[in-house]
Design an enzyme around this catalytic site. Structure first.
Site, PDB file in Angstrom:
ATOM      1  N   CYS A   1      -0.466   3.569   8.398  1.00  0.00           N
ATOM      2  CA  CYS A   1       0.008   2.448   9.133  1.00  0.00           C
ATOM      3  C   CYS A   1      -0.330   1.113   8.786  1.00  0.00           C
ATOM      4  O   CYS A   1      -0.528   0.307   9.656  1.00  0.00           O
ATOM      5  CB  CYS A   1       0.288   2.555  10.532  1.00  0.00           C
ATOM      6  SG  CYS A   1       0.856   4.274  11.058  1.00  0.00           S
TER       7      CYS A   1
ATOM      8  N   CYS B   1       7.284  -4.290  15.545  1.00  0.00           N
ATOM      9  CA  CYS B   1       6.933  -3.313  16.298  1.00  0.00           C
ATOM     10  C   CYS B   1       5.490  -3.610  16.893  1.00  0.00           C
ATOM     11  O   CYS B   1       4.686  -3.983  16.089  1.00  0.00           O
ATOM     12  CB  CYS B   1       6.799  -1.861  15.641  1.00  0.00           C
ATOM     13  SG  CYS B   1       8.385  -1.431  15.365  1.00  0.00           S
TER      14      CYS B   1
ATOM     15  N   ASN C   1      -2.257   5.017  16.337  1.00  0.00           N
ATOM     16  CA  ASN C   1      -3.551   4.865  15.616  1.00  0.00           C
ATOM     17  C   ASN C   1      -3.812   3.352  15.945  1.00  0.00           C
ATOM     18  O   ASN C   1      -3.151   2.487  15.741  1.00  0.00           O
ATOM     19  CB  ASN C   1      -3.008   4.684  14.065  1.00  0.00           C
ATOM     20  CG  ASN C   1      -3.733   5.728  13.166  1.00  0.00           C
ATOM     21  OD1 ASN C   1      -4.708   5.561  13.086  1.00  0.00           O
ATOM     22  ND2 ASN C   1      -2.863   6.582  12.820  1.00  0.00           N
TER      23      ASN C   1
ATOM     24  N   SER D   1      12.191   6.918   6.735  1.00  0.00           N
ATOM     25  CA  SER D   1      12.127   6.655   8.237  1.00  0.00           C
ATOM     26  C   SER D   1      12.401   5.087   8.684  1.00  0.00           C
ATOM     27  O   SER D   1      12.265   4.233   7.912  1.00  0.00           O
ATOM     28  CB  SER D   1      10.658   6.562   8.312  1.00  0.00           C
ATOM     29  OG  SER D   1      10.186   6.482   9.747  1.00  0.00           O
TER      30      SER D   1
ATOM     31  N   GLU E   1       0.802  -1.113   0.098  1.00  0.00           N
ATOM     32  CA  GLU E   1      -0.073  -0.047   0.081  1.00  0.00           C
ATOM     33  C   GLU E   1       0.917   1.233  -0.143  1.00  0.00           C
ATOM     34  O   GLU E   1       2.114   1.309   0.348  1.00  0.00           O
ATOM     35  CB  GLU E   1      -1.208   0.050   1.036  1.00  0.00           C
ATOM     36  CG  GLU E   1      -0.439  -0.078   2.451  1.00  0.00           C
ATOM     37  CD  GLU E   1      -1.767  -0.212   3.685  1.00  0.00           C
ATOM     38  OE1 GLU E   1      -1.831  -1.270   3.925  1.00  0.00           O
ATOM     39  OE2 GLU E   1      -1.987   0.943   3.967  1.00  0.00           O
TER      40      GLU E   1
ATOM     41  N   SER F   1      12.303   6.468  14.251  1.00  0.00           N
ATOM     42  CA  SER F   1      11.047   5.939  15.079  1.00  0.00           C
ATOM     43  C   SER F   1      11.632   5.687  16.613  1.00  0.00           C
ATOM     44  O   SER F   1      12.299   4.837  16.667  1.00  0.00           O
ATOM     45  CB  SER F   1      10.227   5.058  14.340  1.00  0.00           C
ATOM     46  OG  SER F   1       9.990   5.053  13.195  1.00  0.00           O
ATOM     47  N   LEU F   2      11.421   6.690  17.446  1.00  0.00           N
ATOM     48  CA  LEU F   2      12.148   6.524  18.886  1.00  0.00           C
ATOM     49  C   LEU F   2      10.970   5.922  19.620  1.00  0.00           C
ATOM     50  O   LEU F   2      10.997   4.910  20.310  1.00  0.00           O
ATOM     51  CB  LEU F   2      12.543   7.682  19.161  1.00  0.00           C
ATOM     52  CG  LEU F   2      13.517   7.806  20.360  1.00  0.00           C
ATOM     53  CD1 LEU F   2      14.540   6.816  19.821  1.00  0.00           C
ATOM     54  CD2 LEU F   2      14.225   9.225  20.514  1.00  0.00           C
ATOM     55  N   HIS F   3       9.669   6.504  19.678  1.00  0.00           N
ATOM     56  CA  HIS F   3       8.447   6.167  20.413  1.00  0.00           C
ATOM     57  C   HIS F   3       8.841   5.907  22.031  1.00  0.00           C
ATOM     58  O   HIS F   3       7.897   5.659  22.850  1.00  0.00           O
ATOM     59  CB  HIS F   3       7.919   5.046  19.963  1.00  0.00           C
ATOM     60  CG  HIS F   3       7.786   4.957  18.220  1.00  0.00           C
ATOM     61  ND1 HIS F   3       7.200   6.219  17.922  1.00  0.00           N
ATOM     62  CD2 HIS F   3       7.672   4.212  17.317  1.00  0.00           C
ATOM     63  CE1 HIS F   3       7.030   5.942  16.485  1.00  0.00           C
ATOM     64  NE2 HIS F   3       7.378   4.835  16.182  1.00  0.00           N
TER      65      HIS F   3
ATOM     66  N   CYS G   1       6.953  -6.865   7.365  1.00  0.00           N
ATOM     67  CA  CYS G   1       8.221  -6.418   7.877  1.00  0.00           C
ATOM     68  C   CYS G   1       8.535  -7.313   9.002  1.00  0.00           C
ATOM     69  O   CYS G   1       7.826  -8.039   9.534  1.00  0.00           O
ATOM     70  CB  CYS G   1       7.797  -4.865   8.414  1.00  0.00           C
ATOM     71  SG  CYS G   1       9.123  -4.142   9.268  1.00  0.00           S
TER      72      CYS G   1
HETATM   73  N1  SAH Z   1       9.929   0.971   9.504  1.00  0.00           N
HETATM   74  C1  SAH Z   1      10.169   2.393   9.356  1.00  0.00           C
HETATM   75  C2  SAH Z   1       9.268   2.980   8.582  1.00  0.00           C
HETATM   76  C3  SAH Z   1       7.747   2.472   8.360  1.00  0.00           C
HETATM   77  S1  SAH Z   1       6.776   2.869   9.803  1.00  0.00           S
HETATM   78  C4  SAH Z   1      10.174   2.936  10.816  1.00  0.00           C
HETATM   79  O1  SAH Z   1      10.001   2.162  11.797  1.00  0.00           O
HETATM   80  O2  SAH Z   1      10.423   4.077  10.894  1.00  0.00           O
HETATM   81  C5  SAH Z   1       6.507   4.549   9.764  1.00  0.00           C
HETATM   82  C6  SAH Z   1       5.869   5.222  10.944  1.00  0.00           C
HETATM   83  O3  SAH Z   1       4.974   4.653  11.457  1.00  0.00           O
HETATM   84  C7  SAH Z   1       7.033   4.661  12.234  1.00  0.00           C
HETATM   85  O4  SAH Z   1       7.379   5.935  12.908  1.00  0.00           O
HETATM   86  C8  SAH Z   1       6.236   3.774  12.872  1.00  0.00           C
HETATM   87  O5  SAH Z   1       6.776   3.466  14.074  1.00  0.00           O
HETATM   88  C9  SAH Z   1       4.761   4.477  12.785  1.00  0.00           C
HETATM   89  N2  SAH Z   1       3.621   3.493  13.248  1.00  0.00           N
HETATM   90  C10 SAH Z   1       3.573   2.256  12.909  1.00  0.00           C
HETATM   91  N3  SAH Z   1       2.181   1.761  13.283  1.00  0.00           N
HETATM   92  C11 SAH Z   1       1.814   2.981  13.846  1.00  0.00           C
HETATM   93  C12 SAH Z   1       0.390   3.076  14.722  1.00  0.00           C
HETATM   94  N4  SAH Z   1      -0.526   2.040  14.694  1.00  0.00           N
HETATM   95  N5  SAH Z   1       0.232   4.221  15.181  1.00  0.00           N
HETATM   96  C13 SAH Z   1       0.985   5.338  14.914  1.00  0.00           C
HETATM   97  N6  SAH Z   1       2.285   5.179  14.295  1.00  0.00           N
HETATM   98  C14 SAH Z   1       2.500   3.913  13.744  1.00  0.00           C
END
Ligand code: SAH
Length: 358
Positions: free
Chosen positions: A338, A121, A295, A196, A97, A219-221, A117
């Site tokens: 996402c 995560c 999300n 990213s 997508e 993507s730190l989170h 992937c």
């Molecule tokens: N693998 C890469 C790029 C793809 S994800 C990465 O990890 O950065 C793109 C972004 O969307 C990342 O920051 C990821 O952590 C975030 N993401 C994935 N699922 C999500 C969700 N359900 N809600 C919010 N952000 C999300």
């Protein structure tokens, strides 16, 4: 990668590589200019449309190569903000997508870099079935070109934030960036491309040396290893400090301001204490924090924080002199975020990840 007929993806070849292939077959160099122009400027995917190329040359070339299809399967248009979500089908039946977003500064496409992937995560819909395969550079381009054709609009920004971990598909991702940037082709400025990553520290350092002026988003989170490893398995491979050190190296080598993505999850990483810790971690870095509310994904139980909690988090960062924006969300009504459209398709239709059409 070759397809089931042993052919490689012609759209993945850099101009120089294409030229080598053609001169190796005994053709004149200018044929490379013509074919490159058909593929990357006129964006054709059918050799039949390459009018000024002799059929004998095409026959010979397309014995070894094919333009891997990125075929539009479904489009959903948001009634809220014109965001368009595309589902594309690849030669082996895999679904990927991409998202088309309109901003004041231009049109942006979010591309997938892998089918599935393997980063795992916990909050991400794309990780649920693991990695299926890497995409070729041409299949990444096919998403951008297909969307330009479908909308009739020019795309000026590309974010590699769709399904997949671009640094886990390193060569193809870098090759994609170089092709996008080629002035003989799509001619998209490197500054308008964002990659990213979930933080593969060694690959960030390798990327530093590619001499690219793209934006790196990490993507730190979470502000520490304990919390980060609750939601991101990659945190067990690279500590937060290792990731930040790699980012510092990236900045020193490229002078490009860093972006950190931080998805707020209620009760997990959204407290003022988390904000304080994050500020300390990023102090002194030329960086920007993108806050986004998690999300909620149907298969997962994470919840988004209240508006007040988000504001408080933002205020705390600002007080500590960290640049921060709350990312405006687009396309919520079309499962724009996402990996959710592909996921719901798999769920609703039982569509296998490989279609069985081969
Ligand atoms: N693998 C890469 C790029 C793809 S994800 C990465 O990890 O950065 C793109 C972004 O969307 C990342 O920051 C990821 O952590 C975030 N993401 C994935 N699922 C999500 C969700 N359900 N809600 C919010 N952000 C999300």
């Amino acid at each position: 990668m070759e397809n089931n007929e042993g052919r490689a993806d012609l759209r993945s070849l850099q101009y120089e590589e294409l030229k080598e292939v053609l001169t190796g077959m005994g053709h004149k160099g200018y044929r490379a200019d013509q074919i490159f122009d058909w593929i990357h400027r006129k964006k054709v995917s059918d050799p039949g449309e390459m009018k000024n190329i002799p059929s004998s040359l095409k026959e010979e070339l397309f014995k070894r190569y094919e333009i891997f299809p990125v075929k539009k399967e479904l489009v959903r248009v948001s009634r809220l903000d014109e965001t368009r979500k595309y589902l594309f089908r690849l030669w082996d039946g895999n679904l990927i997508e991409s998202v088309f977003m309109k901003y004041a500064h231009g049109n942006s496409v979010c591309v997938s870099t892998q089918a599935g992937c393997r980063m795992g995560c916990r909050f991400c819909a794309s990780a649920i079935d693991g990695l299926i395969r890497d995409l070729t550079a041409g299949e990444m381009l096919g998403q951008v070109y297909g969307i330009e054709k479908d909308t009739g609009e020019r795309v000026s920004n590309v974010v590699m934030m769709g399904t997949g971990e671009p640094l886990d598909n390193y060569e193809n991702s870098v090759s994609f960036i170089r092709l996008l940037n080629d002035e003989r082709g799509a001619n998209i400025s490197q500054r308008s491309i964002t990659l990213s990553t979930c933080g593969l520290a060694e690959r960030i350092i390798r990327l530093r040396d590619e001499d690219l002026a793209i934006t790196l988003a990490v993507s730190l989170h979470a502000p520490n290893d304990r919390k980060r490893s609750l939601i991101m398995p990659v945190a067990k491979r690279y500590t937060v400090n290792e990731v930040i050190a790699a980012c510092r190296d990236y900045y020193d080598g490229t002078n490009r301001r860093l972006t950190f993505e931080y998805s707020l999850i209620e009760g997990l990483n959204d407290s003022e204490e988390d904000a304080r810790e994050l500020s300390e971690l990023l102090a002194g870095l030329n960086a920007h924090v993108n806050l986004i509310c998690i999300n909620p994904v149907r298969e997962k139980s994470f919840r988004e924080p209240t508006v007040q909690a988000v504001r408080a988090f933002q205020n705390k960062l600002e007080k500590n002199h960290i640049n921060v924006t709350i990312r405006r969300e687009l396309g919520r009504d079309i499962e724009g975020a996402c990996g959710q459209l592909r996921r719901s398709r798999i769920r609703e239709t039982g569509d296998s990840l490989r279609s069985g059409k081969e």
